[in-house]
Design a protein around this motif. Structure first.
Motif, short mmCIF file in Angstrom:
data_model
loop_
_atom_site.label_atom_id
_atom_site.label_comp_id
_atom_site.label_asym_id
_atom_site.label_seq_id
_atom_site.Cartn_x
_atom_site.Cartn_y
_atom_site.Cartn_z
N ARG A 180 0.85 -1.19 0.00
CA ARG A 180 0.00 0.00 0.00
C ARG A 180 0.88 1.24 0.00
O ARG A 180 2.00 1.20 0.49
N ARG A 206 -8.19 3.61 -12.02
CA ARG A 206 -9.55 3.13 -12.34
C ARG A 206 -9.47 1.79 -13.05
O ARG A 206 -10.26 0.88 -12.79
N GLU A 263 -8.53 -0.77 -10.47
CA GLU A 263 -9.70 -1.03 -9.61
C GLU A 263 -10.69 -1.94 -10.32
O GLU A 263 -11.23 -2.88 -9.71
N GLY A 268 -9.83 -5.36 -10.15
CA GLY A 268 -9.77 -5.90 -8.79
C GLY A 268 -8.37 -5.97 -8.22
O GLY A 268 -8.11 -6.72 -7.27
N TYR A 322 -7.58 -1.10 -4.36
CA TYR A 322 -8.70 -0.33 -3.84
C TYR A 322 -8.12 0.89 -3.13
O TYR A 322 -6.98 0.88 -2.72
N LEU A 323 -8.94 1.94 -3.05
CA LEU A 323 -8.52 3.16 -2.40
C LEU A 323 -9.14 3.23 -1.02
O LEU A 323 -10.30 2.86 -0.84
N GLU A 324 -8.36 3.71 -0.08
CA GLU A 324 -8.79 3.81 1.31
C GLU A 324 -8.55 5.25 1.77
O GLU A 324 -7.46 5.78 1.58
N LYS A 335 -5.48 9.70 0.36
CA LYS A 335 -5.95 8.37 -0.02
C LYS A 335 -4.77 7.41 -0.07
O LYS A 335 -3.68 7.75 -0.53
N CYS A 389 -4.15 0.57 -2.13
CA CYS A 389 -3.85 -0.73 -1.53
C CYS A 389 -3.98 -1.84 -2.56
O CYS A 389 -4.96 -1.88 -3.32
N THR A 429 -4.83 -5.55 -3.67
CA THR A 429 -5.64 -6.70 -3.27
C THR A 429 -4.80 -7.95 -3.49
O THR A 429 -3.66 -7.86 -3.96
#
Length: 143
Positions: A47, A69, A72, A75, A78-80, A87, A90, A92
């Motif tokens: 991350r 994008r 994402e 898969g 992802y953004l946290e 932001k 991260c 997966t």
């Protein structure tokens, strides 16, 4: 070597290095921007702050957002939210597997190359690059 020739040679080498990284991205089956994003994340772990990706890659925010994008949608990331506006990007499990097939392989090649250099040559190269960058940053405001 004359300064003009030195600058031409340096710029040529920078361009050739960039072309080599582009070729690496193609061979790995990913875009340059995706490669740079994964590479930056892998240098930190699994991350990385979005602002760090922007700073480290030099890519435009639009290019980074477009690549994120895509990642994402696949898969892979992802953004946290972190501390309000910040932001975190991260990886997966899918992203970690993608990074292993791509950016981490590239990092391994780089490490193999640098490990083959004599320590003195490596330190001299790094010192020269750091000095040039520092001096360039000082001179840019004068433009």
């Amino acid at each position: 070597m004359e300064q003009g020739k030195t600058l031409k040679r340096m710029n040529h080498l920078i361009s050739e290095i960039n072309a080599a990284y582009h070729d690496a991205s193609l061979r790995l089956g990913i875009s340059d921007s995706v490669c740079q994003i994964l590479y930056t994340i892998c240098n930190v772990g699994d991350r990385c702050l979005l602002s760090e990706i922007c700073a480290q890659t030099g890519l435009s925010k639009q290019t980074i957002n477009s690549a994120l994008r895509k990642l994402e949608a696949e898969g892979a990331v992802y953004l946290e939210a972190v501390d309000g506006k910040a932001k975190m990007v991260c990886l997966t499990e899918t992203g970690i597997a993608l990074a292993r097939r791509t950016a981490l392989r590239l990092i391994a090649v780089e490490n193999e190359i640098l490990a083959s250099w004599p320590e003195e040559a490596l330190q001299s190269y790094l010192a020269g690059m750091e000095r040039f960058l520092e001096d360039l940053r000082k001179k840019i405001p004068e433009l």
